[in-house]
Design a protein around this motif. Structure first.
Motif, PDB file in Angstrom:
ATOM      1  N   THR A  12      14.873  -0.612  12.484  1.00 22.50           N
ATOM      2  CA  THR A  12      14.894  -2.075  12.406  1.00 22.50           C
ATOM      3  C   THR A  12      15.115  -2.557  10.978  1.00 22.50           C
ATOM      4  O   THR A  12      15.786  -3.572  10.757  1.00 22.50           O
ATOM      5  CB  THR A  12      13.572  -2.652  12.950  1.00 22.50           C
ATOM      6  OG1 THR A  12      13.476  -2.351  14.343  1.00 22.50           O
ATOM      7  CG2 THR A  12      13.495  -4.165  12.761  1.00 22.50           C
ATOM      8  N   VAL A  13      14.578  -1.843  10.008  1.00 18.66           N
ATOM      9  CA  VAL A  13      14.720  -2.261   8.610  1.00 18.66           C
ATOM     10  C   VAL A  13      15.839  -1.520   7.888  1.00 18.66           C
ATOM     11  O   VAL A  13      15.958  -1.600   6.663  1.00 18.66           O
ATOM     12  CB  VAL A  13      13.386  -2.089   7.840  1.00 18.66           C
ATOM     13  CG1 VAL A  13      12.290  -2.919   8.478  1.00 18.66           C
ATOM     14  CG2 VAL A  13      12.971  -0.617   7.749  1.00 18.66           C
ATOM     15  N   GLY A  14      16.655  -0.801   8.648  1.00 12.11           N
ATOM     16  CA  GLY A  14      17.823  -0.154   8.056  1.00 12.11           C
ATOM     17  C   GLY A  14      17.512   1.035   7.174  1.00 12.11           C
ATOM     18  O   GLY A  14      18.262   1.318   6.230  1.00 12.11           O
ATOM     19  N   MET A  15      16.455   1.769   7.491  1.00  9.20           N
ATOM     20  CA  MET A  15      16.052   2.896   6.646  1.00  9.20           C
ATOM     21  C   MET A  15      16.152   4.241   7.356  1.00  9.20           C
ATOM     22  O   MET A  15      15.581   5.234   6.894  1.00  9.20           O
ATOM     23  CB  MET A  15      14.613   2.667   6.151  1.00  9.20           C
ATOM     24  CG  MET A  15      14.479   1.572   5.111  1.00  9.20           C
ATOM     25  SD  MET A  15      15.176   2.051   3.522  1.00  9.20           S
ATOM     26  CE  MET A  15      13.943   3.240   2.971  1.00  9.20           C
ATOM     27  N   THR A  16      16.889   4.321   8.454  1.00  9.80           N
ATOM     28  CA  THR A  16      16.969   5.560   9.224  1.00  9.80           C
ATOM     29  C   THR A  16      17.478   6.725   8.378  1.00  9.80           C
ATOM     30  O   THR A  16      16.929   7.835   8.417  1.00  9.80           O
ATOM     31  CB  THR A  16      17.874   5.369  10.449  1.00  9.80           C
ATOM     32  OG1 THR A  16      17.283   4.369  11.300  1.00  9.80           O
ATOM     33  CG2 THR A  16      18.024   6.660  11.227  1.00  9.80           C
ATOM     34  N   ASP A  17      18.506   6.482   7.587  1.00  3.62           N
ATOM     35  CA  ASP A  17      19.088   7.564   6.787  1.00  3.62           C
ATOM     36  C   ASP A  17      18.180   8.004   5.643  1.00  3.62           C
ATOM     37  O   ASP A  17      18.395   9.077   5.058  1.00  3.62           O
ATOM     38  CB  ASP A  17      20.441   7.133   6.216  1.00  3.62           C
ATOM     39  CG  ASP A  17      21.505   6.989   7.291  1.00  3.62           C
ATOM     40  OD1 ASP A  17      21.298   7.531   8.392  1.00  3.62           O
ATOM     41  OD2 ASP A  17      22.526   6.321   7.041  1.00  3.62           O
ATOM     42  N   ALA A  18      17.183   7.189   5.326  1.00  2.00           N
ATOM     43  CA  ALA A  18      16.274   7.512   4.219  1.00  2.00           C
ATOM     44  C   ALA A  18      14.862   7.829   4.707  1.00  2.00           C
ATOM     45  O   ALA A  18      13.930   7.890   3.908  1.00  2.00           O
ATOM     46  CB  ALA A  18      16.216   6.349   3.228  1.00  2.00           C
ATOM     47  N   ALA A  19      14.698   8.058   6.003  1.00  7.25           N
ATOM     48  CA  ALA A  19      13.359   8.235   6.569  1.00  7.25           C
ATOM     49  C   ALA A  19      12.611   9.417   5.968  1.00  7.25           C
ATOM     50  O   ALA A  19      11.377   9.409   5.874  1.00  7.25           O
ATOM     51  CB  ALA A  19      13.451   8.393   8.081  1.00  7.25           C
ATOM     52  N   ALA A  20      13.340  10.450   5.538  1.00  9.65           N
ATOM     53  CA  ALA A  20      12.698  11.642   4.981  1.00  9.65           C
ATOM     54  C   ALA A  20      12.546  11.573   3.467  1.00  9.65           C
ATOM     55  O   ALA A  20      12.041  12.515   2.853  1.00  9.65           O
ATOM     56  CB  ALA A  20      13.487  12.890   5.371  1.00  9.65           C
ATOM     57  N   MET A  21      12.950  10.472   2.857  1.00 10.56           N
ATOM     58  CA  MET A  21      12.885  10.349   1.404  1.00 10.56           C
ATOM     59  C   MET A  21      11.466  10.010   0.945  1.00 10.56           C
ATOM     60  O   MET A  21      10.761   9.228   1.584  1.00 10.56           O
ATOM     61  CB  MET A  21      13.852   9.244   0.927  1.00 10.56           C
ATOM     62  CG  MET A  21      13.940   9.104  -0.593  1.00 10.56           C
ATOM     63  SD  MET A  21      15.076   7.773  -1.088  1.00 10.56           S
ATOM     64  CE  MET A  21      16.635   8.485  -0.562  1.00 10.56           C
ATOM     65  N   LYS A  22      11.049  10.609  -0.161  1.00  8.11           N
ATOM     66  CA  LYS A  22       9.765  10.262  -0.750  1.00  8.11           C
ATOM     67  C   LYS A  22       9.830   8.822  -1.288  1.00  8.11           C
ATOM     68  O   LYS A  22      10.815   8.423  -1.914  1.00  8.11           O
ATOM     69  CB  LYS A  22       9.416  11.217  -1.893  1.00  8.11           C
ATOM     70  CG  LYS A  22       9.102  12.635  -1.443  1.00  8.11           C
ATOM     71  CD  LYS A  22       7.720  12.705  -0.809  1.00  8.11           C
ATOM     72  CE  LYS A  22       7.354  14.141  -0.412  1.00  8.11           C
ATOM     73  NZ  LYS A  22       7.088  14.991  -1.594  1.00  8.11           N
ATOM     74  N   GLY A  33       0.796  -1.222   0.000  1.00 12.50           N
ATOM     75  CA  GLY A  33       0.000   0.000   0.000  1.00 12.50           C
ATOM     76  C   GLY A  33       0.831   1.275   0.000  1.00 12.50           C
ATOM     77  O   GLY A  33       0.385   2.322   0.483  1.00 12.50           O
ATOM     78  N   LEU A  34       2.033   1.200  -0.553  1.00 11.02           N
ATOM     79  CA  LEU A  34       2.913   2.371  -0.562  1.00 11.02           C
ATOM     80  C   LEU A  34       2.358   3.484  -1.458  1.00 11.02           C
ATOM     81  O   LEU A  34       1.875   3.211  -2.561  1.00 11.02           O
ATOM     82  CB  LEU A  34       4.305   1.977  -1.047  1.00 11.02           C
ATOM     83  CG  LEU A  34       5.058   0.961  -0.190  1.00 11.02           C
ATOM     84  CD1 LEU A  34       6.361   0.571  -0.869  1.00 11.02           C
ATOM     85  CD2 LEU A  34       5.331   1.504   1.200  1.00 11.02           C
ATOM     86  N   ILE A  35       2.454   4.713  -0.980  1.00 13.06           N
ATOM     87  CA  ILE A  35       2.001   5.884  -1.733  1.00 13.06           C
ATOM     88  C   ILE A  35       3.231   6.705  -2.096  1.00 13.06           C
ATOM     89  O   ILE A  35       3.954   7.179  -1.201  1.00 13.06           O
ATOM     90  CB  ILE A  35       1.013   6.719  -0.905  1.00 13.06           C
ATOM     91  CG1 ILE A  35      -0.226   5.878  -0.577  1.00 13.06           C
ATOM     92  CG2 ILE A  35       0.626   7.990  -1.657  1.00 13.06           C
ATOM     93  CD1 ILE A  35      -1.192   6.552   0.361  1.00 13.06           C
ATOM     94  N   PRO A  36       3.513   6.894  -3.392  1.00 15.43           N
ATOM     95  CA  PRO A  36       4.771   7.534  -3.810  1.00 15.43           C
ATOM     96  C   PRO A  36       5.012   8.903  -3.213  1.00 15.43           C
ATOM     97  O   PRO A  36       6.159   9.284  -2.967  1.00 15.43           O
ATOM     98  CB  PRO A  36       4.624   7.614  -5.335  1.00 15.43           C
ATOM     99  CG  PRO A  36       3.679   6.505  -5.684  1.00 15.43           C
ATOM    100  CD  PRO A  36       2.715   6.420  -4.538  1.00 15.43           C
ATOM    101  N   GLY A  37       3.949   9.684  -2.960  1.00 11.15           N
ATOM    102  CA  GLY A  37       4.121  11.044  -2.467  1.00 11.15           C
ATOM    103  C   GLY A  37       4.442  11.152  -0.990  1.00 11.15           C
ATOM    104  O   GLY A  37       4.798  12.235  -0.508  1.00 11.15           O
ATOM    105  N   LEU A  38       4.315  10.049  -0.238  1.00  5.61           N
ATOM    106  CA  LEU A  38       4.637  10.069   1.182  1.00  5.61           C
ATOM    107  C   LEU A  38       6.121   9.784   1.395  1.00  5.61           C
ATOM    108  O   LEU A  38       6.763   9.115   0.590  1.00  5.61           O
ATOM    109  CB  LEU A  38       3.824   9.013   1.939  1.00  5.61           C
ATOM    110  CG  LEU A  38       2.318   9.185   2.002  1.00  5.61           C
ATOM    111  CD1 LEU A  38       1.702   8.055   2.823  1.00  5.61           C
ATOM    112  CD2 LEU A  38       1.931  10.532   2.589  1.00  5.61           C
TER     113      LEU A  38
END
Length: 233
Positions: free
Chosen positions: A111-121, A80-85
């Motif tokens: 936990t999933v290794g996405m801390t550095d990308a948390a603000a990425m669309k 259910g990923l929304i590209p704009g979020l």
């Protein structure tokens, strides 16, 4: 009939699913137990996803008995990923939808290794990053059962190895983990129990050890192809 209760085991008994006159799943019975990783294996079009969807109450009409724990989290399709979020916004929305504090969001993302990308669309994320984001959302709310359909889609070999560790850690915490895949090497490295589906019917259900014990090599590949033969195409 689909039911939920405090019983943390996922169970399907005598499941049958028809689309019109086509019976796509027949007399299906399988389970996923707390503290164990269960892989549903089978070629494309075997009925794996339909079986999971019916067991989760996502198929409109079916026959048989389906039971799942009350606190069940699901990752099917693209999550259910929304590209704009952003990554954080998506995981936050998931946390809110299952009624848990948004204070867990940063931990889930880490936990999933996405801390550095948390603000990425999300629309700018790679396939692997999108999959990690969807997995983070699927872990929100301390679930008793996690159901995943092809969870390694888009992950590189390092990511697949990481996924195996993640699922093993969930199982060690007492979570029932149920995943469908057609990748045998992936399954062999992370599963406790196996269900093999082909042509809408169950060919095997039991532990990985039981399945491979009848082969001279102890290989999941050999046991799998012995079960389904030429139907693997």
């Amino acid at each position: 009939m689909t039911s939920t209760s405090t019983d943390n085991e996922f169970r399907i008994r005598g499941l049958e699913v028809r689309y019109g006159t086509n019976r796509v799943v027949r007399d299906m019975s399988l389970s996923a137990k707390p503290g164990r990783v269960t892989c549903v294996l089978g070629p494309n079009g075997a009925g794996k996803t339909t079986t999971l969807r019916a067991g989760l109450g996502l198929v409109g009409r079916y026959a048989g008995e389906c039971h799942r724990p009350k606190h069940t989290n699901i990752l099917l399709d693209d999550g259910g990923l929304i590209p704009g979020l952003t990554v954080r916004q998506h995981v936050t929305a998931r946390a809110l939808s299952v009624g848990v504090s948004t204070g867990c969001v940063d931990d889930l993302i880490d936990t999933v290794g996405m801390t550095d990308a948390a603000a990425m669309k999300i629309g700018k994320c790679s396939m692997g990053m999108k999959r990690r984001t969807a997995l983070a959302a699927a872990l929100a709310g301390d679930p008793q059962l996690v159901v995943l359909d092809e969870p390694s889609a888009g992950l590189d070999p390092e990511g697949i190895r990481w996924l195996g560790t993640l699922l093993r850690n969930l199982a060690q915490r007492g979570v029932a983990v149920l995943m469908a895949t057609h990748h045998l090497a992936e399954a062999a490295g992370m599963t406790d129990d196996v269900a093999v589906i082909c042509g809408g019917t169950l060919r095997f259900s039991g532990s990985l050890k039981e399945m491979t014990s009848g082969t001279t090599t102890g290989s999941l590949d050999d046991a799998y192809f012995a079960l389904i033969g030429g139907e693997a195409r």
